[in-house]
Design a protein around this motif. Structure first.
Motif, PDB file in Angstrom:
ATOM      1  N   ALA A  81      -1.487  16.949  -3.699  1.00  0.00           N
ATOM      2  CA  ALA A  81      -1.271  15.761  -2.859  1.00  0.00           C
ATOM      3  C   ALA A  81       0.189  15.336  -2.913  1.00  0.00           C
ATOM      4  O   ALA A  81       0.786  14.994  -1.883  1.00  0.00           O
ATOM      5  CB  ALA A  81      -2.184  14.631  -3.329  1.00  0.00           C
TER       6      ALA A  81
ATOM      7  N   TYR B 280       1.377   5.999  -7.242  1.00  0.00           N
ATOM      8  CA  TYR B 280       0.165   6.532  -7.863  1.00  0.00           C
ATOM      9  C   TYR B 280       0.103   8.053  -7.713  1.00  0.00           C
ATOM     10  O   TYR B 280      -0.134   8.773  -8.687  1.00  0.00           O
ATOM     11  CB  TYR B 280      -1.060   5.869  -7.216  1.00  0.00           C
ATOM     12  CG  TYR B 280      -2.312   6.053  -8.032  1.00  0.00           C
ATOM     13  CD1 TYR B 280      -2.388   5.568  -9.340  1.00  0.00           C
ATOM     14  CD2 TYR B 280      -3.416   6.708  -7.505  1.00  0.00           C
ATOM     15  CE1 TYR B 280      -3.525   5.736 -10.099  1.00  0.00           C
ATOM     16  CE2 TYR B 280      -4.567   6.888  -8.258  1.00  0.00           C
ATOM     17  CZ  TYR B 280      -4.615   6.385  -9.561  1.00  0.00           C
ATOM     18  OH  TYR B 280      -5.735   6.568 -10.294  1.00  0.00           O
ATOM     19  N   VAL B 281       0.333   8.526  -6.474  1.00  0.00           N
ATOM     20  CA  VAL B 281       0.330   9.979  -6.257  1.00  0.00           C
ATOM     21  C   VAL B 281       1.423  10.633  -7.085  1.00  0.00           C
ATOM     22  O   VAL B 281       1.222  11.679  -7.707  1.00  0.00           O
ATOM     23  CB  VAL B 281       0.511  10.298  -4.753  1.00  0.00           C
ATOM     24  CG1 VAL B 281       0.740  11.794  -4.554  1.00  0.00           C
ATOM     25  CG2 VAL B 281      -0.695   9.856  -3.967  1.00  0.00           C
TER      26      VAL B 281
ATOM     27  N   VAL C   2       2.566  15.074   0.305  1.00  0.00           N
ATOM     28  CA  VAL C   2       3.247  13.822   0.668  1.00  0.00           C
ATOM     29  C   VAL C   2       4.753  14.064   0.747  1.00  0.00           C
ATOM     30  O   VAL C   2       5.428  13.595   1.667  1.00  0.00           O
ATOM     31  CB  VAL C   2       2.910  12.713  -0.343  1.00  0.00           C
ATOM     32  CG1 VAL C   2       3.843  11.522  -0.153  1.00  0.00           C
ATOM     33  CG2 VAL C   2       1.472  12.273  -0.172  1.00  0.00           C
TER      34      VAL C   2
ATOM     35  N   TRP D 217      -4.188  16.403  -7.460  1.00  0.00           N
ATOM     36  CA  TRP D 217      -3.135  15.374  -7.434  1.00  0.00           C
ATOM     37  C   TRP D 217      -1.767  15.999  -7.193  1.00  0.00           C
ATOM     38  O   TRP D 217      -0.959  15.493  -6.410  1.00  0.00           O
ATOM     39  CB  TRP D 217      -3.108  14.607  -8.769  1.00  0.00           C
ATOM     40  CG  TRP D 217      -4.155  13.535  -8.848  1.00  0.00           C
ATOM     41  CD1 TRP D 217      -5.204  13.480  -9.695  1.00  0.00           C
ATOM     42  CD2 TRP D 217      -4.227  12.364  -8.034  1.00  0.00           C
ATOM     43  NE1 TRP D 217      -5.954  12.347  -9.462  1.00  0.00           N
ATOM     44  CE2 TRP D 217      -5.369  11.642  -8.439  1.00  0.00           C
ATOM     45  CE3 TRP D 217      -3.450  11.856  -6.989  1.00  0.00           C
ATOM     46  CZ2 TRP D 217      -5.753  10.455  -7.852  1.00  0.00           C
ATOM     47  CZ3 TRP D 217      -3.827  10.659  -6.408  1.00  0.00           C
ATOM     48  CH2 TRP D 217      -4.969   9.975  -6.835  1.00  0.00           C
TER      49      TRP D 217
ATOM     50  N   SER E 207       2.440   1.608  -3.524  1.00  0.00           N
ATOM     51  CA  SER E 207       1.455   1.862  -4.573  1.00  0.00           C
ATOM     52  C   SER E 207       0.901   3.272  -4.418  1.00  0.00           C
ATOM     53  O   SER E 207       0.677   3.983  -5.393  1.00  0.00           O
ATOM     54  CB  SER E 207       0.345   0.812  -4.533  1.00  0.00           C
ATOM     55  OG  SER E 207      -0.271   0.825  -3.275  1.00  0.00           O
ATOM     56  N   LEU E 208       0.726   3.705  -3.141  1.00  0.00           N
ATOM     57  CA  LEU E 208       0.240   5.065  -2.910  1.00  0.00           C
ATOM     58  C   LEU E 208       1.249   6.091  -3.410  1.00  0.00           C
ATOM     59  O   LEU E 208       0.907   7.021  -4.139  1.00  0.00           O
ATOM     60  CB  LEU E 208      -0.007   5.257  -1.409  1.00  0.00           C
ATOM     61  CG  LEU E 208      -0.605   6.573  -0.924  1.00  0.00           C
ATOM     62  CD1 LEU E 208      -1.502   6.304   0.280  1.00  0.00           C
ATOM     63  CD2 LEU E 208       0.448   7.595  -0.544  1.00  0.00           C
ATOM     64  N   LEU E 209       2.507   5.871  -3.041  1.00  0.00           N
ATOM     65  CA  LEU E 209       3.541   6.829  -3.452  1.00  0.00           C
ATOM     66  C   LEU E 209       3.640   6.888  -4.970  1.00  0.00           C
ATOM     67  O   LEU E 209       3.707   7.964  -5.565  1.00  0.00           O
ATOM     68  CB  LEU E 209       4.895   6.439  -2.844  1.00  0.00           C
ATOM     69  CG  LEU E 209       5.061   6.699  -1.355  1.00  0.00           C
ATOM     70  CD1 LEU E 209       6.454   6.259  -0.904  1.00  0.00           C
ATOM     71  CD2 LEU E 209       4.849   8.166  -1.049  1.00  0.00           C
TER      72      LEU E 209
ATOM     73  N   PRO F 197       0.824  -1.221   0.000  1.00  0.00           N
ATOM     74  CA  PRO F 197       0.000   0.000   0.000  1.00  0.00           C
ATOM     75  C   PRO F 197       0.850   1.260   0.000  1.00  0.00           C
ATOM     76  O   PRO F 197       0.551   2.220  -0.721  1.00  0.00           O
ATOM     77  CB  PRO F 197      -0.805  -0.104   1.288  1.00  0.00           C
ATOM     78  CG  PRO F 197      -0.630  -1.464   1.801  1.00  0.00           C
ATOM     79  CD  PRO F 197       0.572  -2.053   1.171  1.00  0.00           C
ATOM     80  N   LEU F 198       1.930   1.260   0.789  1.00  0.00           N
ATOM     81  CA  LEU F 198       2.775   2.449   0.861  1.00  0.00           C
ATOM     82  C   LEU F 198       3.334   2.795  -0.509  1.00  0.00           C
ATOM     83  O   LEU F 198       3.205   3.914  -0.999  1.00  0.00           O
ATOM     84  CB  LEU F 198       3.910   2.230   1.862  1.00  0.00           C
ATOM     85  CG  LEU F 198       4.923   3.378   1.930  1.00  0.00           C
ATOM     86  CD1 LEU F 198       4.275   4.620   2.514  1.00  0.00           C
ATOM     87  CD2 LEU F 198       6.151   2.996   2.731  1.00  0.00           C
TER      88      LEU F 198
END
Lengths: 302, 251
Positions: A277, A58-59, A281, A274, A54-56, A51-52
């Motif tokens: 975001a 994707y963002v 991040v 985006w 994929s989030l990084l 998740p970490l």
């Protein structure tokens, strides 16, 4: 894993009451148990990391397209006009986090040192309140500050936003500081006292000084946490499409601006959200890395 | 400089538990007095009363009186901070301050206080020489004390205690976490200290008491059982319990 030869023959097996075959069986079972547990642990690590990353990713992929200098230097443009940025929101977030730190860090650190050094009932009470405050949902903190500050002042303001974020920071900093100060061995305090150093100086310049890297790390992590908070700002700092106009007026912040852009019906605003975001991040990540850096003490060896 | 310590009817307690009962004795100046006895007999509590550290323990209470020379240690007008300047202490486990260098540790008794201290480097050198550590650390004074061996750390703590120029040095089992070679070095240091200071040494190790002390006090269950010249106490003890302890029948 190297495979050592099973059950060395020189072992006094008869004394343990088992045959060589039984011993070999046990060792084989242990090796399998070891492999299975190792496999489970590696799998858990992957589950946490997916998740970490994929989030990084994707963002990062979605945000990078809108990333340009204007994003950091220009105000938002109205719908339909190209260009523009979120400079006001970035500055606003920095101001809000700065306010929160100015209020939350001294209160939190002093309360934490007090909790670690006092055995009074007051300390038990303060610790309980800090733990409860830590569990209060952030939207509730926002509502409370709305009632306490926005209504009496008759305006949304940076002050109210800063106080709301400080209320979230204080229990984090307090409980972490207490933990870090408690980790310092009592011996050090006694050694300082035995040198004829007054108690308050021994606490400050030996005990708190020794705990300082951990305290700073906690502060940085708390800052990173509140930098991303949206809910407590919705009814306190509100938002603002312009540069900040003093602390008694509504102020823009990255999380709230991202929220507003993301729920808008305009695709170009979604792109801006985006990018916002991604910037947020990145700011939180940088703060976390700095926290690790401060967490190293002067004499840490690699 | 060095003064005798006169202890009169000293009692100490942790909450409801009384750890010391009516202890009276005089520790002579410029000598090493060893305090021996089994675990839990009150040895540590006794020395911690001399520099008023016992009251820092939660629930710690003290009654009775101690005099440094002619001056009382306990009283409404006595500041424990002043007493602790006069009575230095070294603990069981080495306690170098981890945030300071070796040099900063030695002079911590000055730098931790407000005000600009005087010539610290020469003070540090003198203290380290007295503690027998100078030659081993002179080339790495800016290093972390955590890189030193346990014995060196303990002698660093002795140097730190000496730097504030006390009159009395209390050593609470200073060698219990050290190997034999480090122990020998610390013992050598202790014997040299006795030329200038009143030294009180708590020890679990009876041989150590015979090696370094001139006087020995034997404690049992919070009471002073016997006190006298070390040689006499070990060769011809007046009390049966003392004899039983030093011949290894208990403890």
């Amino acid at each position: 894993m190297s495979q050592e030869p099973l059950a060395a023959t020189h072992l006094p097996l008869s004394r343990w009451g088992i045959s060589r075959r039984q011993l070999e069986g046990r060792i084989r079972r242990r090796r399998w148990a070891d492999r299975i547990i190792r496999g489970l642990m590696v799998a858990s690590v992957v589950v946490v990391l997916i998740p970490l990353f994929s989030l990084l990713i994707y963002v990062g992929r979605s945000g990078i397209q809108g990333l340009d200098l204007a994003f950091f230097t220009q105000l938002p443009k109205p719908v339909g006009m190209p260009g523009g940025g979120m400079a006001n929101a970035i500055v606003g977030s920095l101001i809000l986090v700065g306010l929160a730190a100015a209020i939350g860090v001294p209160v939190g650190v002093m309360a934490g040192v007090f909790l670690a050094r006092s055995t009074s009932r007051l300390a038990d009470g303060v610790r309980f309140v800090a733990q409860v405050l830590n569990g209060v949902p952030s939207i509730v903190v926002g509502l409370a500050v709305y009632g306490l500050m926005v209504v009496p002042m008759q305006t949304y303001s940076a002050w109210a936003g800063g106080v709301a974020l400080a209320l979230i920071m204080i229990p984090l900093v307090t409980l972490n500081t207490e933990e870090m100060v408690r980790l310092v061995p009592r011996d050090l305090n006694e050694a300082a006292l035995a040198l004829g150093v007054p108690a308050w100086l021994a606490t400050l310049r030996v005990v708190v000084r020794t705990a300082l890297p951990g305290i700073l790390t906690g502060i940085m992590l708390a800052l990173a946490r509140v930098a991303g908070e949206t809910a407590p700002l919705l009814f306190t700092a509100l938002n603002n499409a312009f540069w900040h106009q003093g602390l008694s007026n509504p102020i823009a912040s990255l999380p709230v601006t991202i929220y507003n852009y993301a729920i808008s019906p305009y695709p170009e605003w979604h792109q801006k959200a985006w990018t916002g975001a991604l910037v947020l991040v990145a700011m939180v990540l940088i703060t976390n890395v700095l926290a690790r850096f401060f967490g190293r003490s002067r004499y840490d060896r690699r | 400089m060095a003064v005798p310590i006169r202890v009169e009817h000293l009692n100490a307690a942790f909450g409801p538990f009384q750890a010391l009962h009516d202890v009276t004795l005089t520790l002579p100046a410029r000598q090493v007095t060893a305090i021996i006895g089994p675990s839990g007999c009150g040895k540590s509590t006794f020395v911690r009363c001399i520099n008023r550290m016992h009251e820092e323990t939660p629930g710690g209470r003290v009654w009775g009186q101690i005099y440094l020379g002619d001056e009382p240690v306990y009283g409404p007008d006595v500041d424990p901070v002043v007493i602790r300047r006069r009575v230095g202490m070294v603990f069981q486990r080495p306690t170098p301050f981890p945030t300071m260098s070796i040099l900063e540790n030695v002079v911590a008794g000055y730098t931790l206080l407000p005000g600009r201290p005087r010539d610290l480097e020469s003070l540090a050198e003198r203290s380290l020489r007295q503690a027998g550590l100078w030659d081993e650390v002179k080339d790495r004074l800016r290093d972390s004390p955590l890189n030193l061996s346990g014995g060196q750390q303990q002698r660093l703590c002795i140097a730190r205690a000496l730097a504030v120029e006390p009159e009395v040095i209390l050593l609470d089992e200073p060698c219990s976490s050290l190997d034999p070679i480090s122990t020998a070095k610390v013992e050598e240091t202790i014997m040299e200290l006795a030329q200038r200071y009143t030294v009180v040494l708590v020890t679990h190790n009876i041989q150590q008491a015979t090696r370094v002390s001139q006087h020995t006090a034997f404690f049992l269950l919070g009471r002073l059982i016997e006190f006298g010249p070390t040689e006499q106490l070990f060769t011809n003890p007046a009390n049966e319990q003392t004899e039983a302890y030093i011949t290894g029948r208990f403890g």
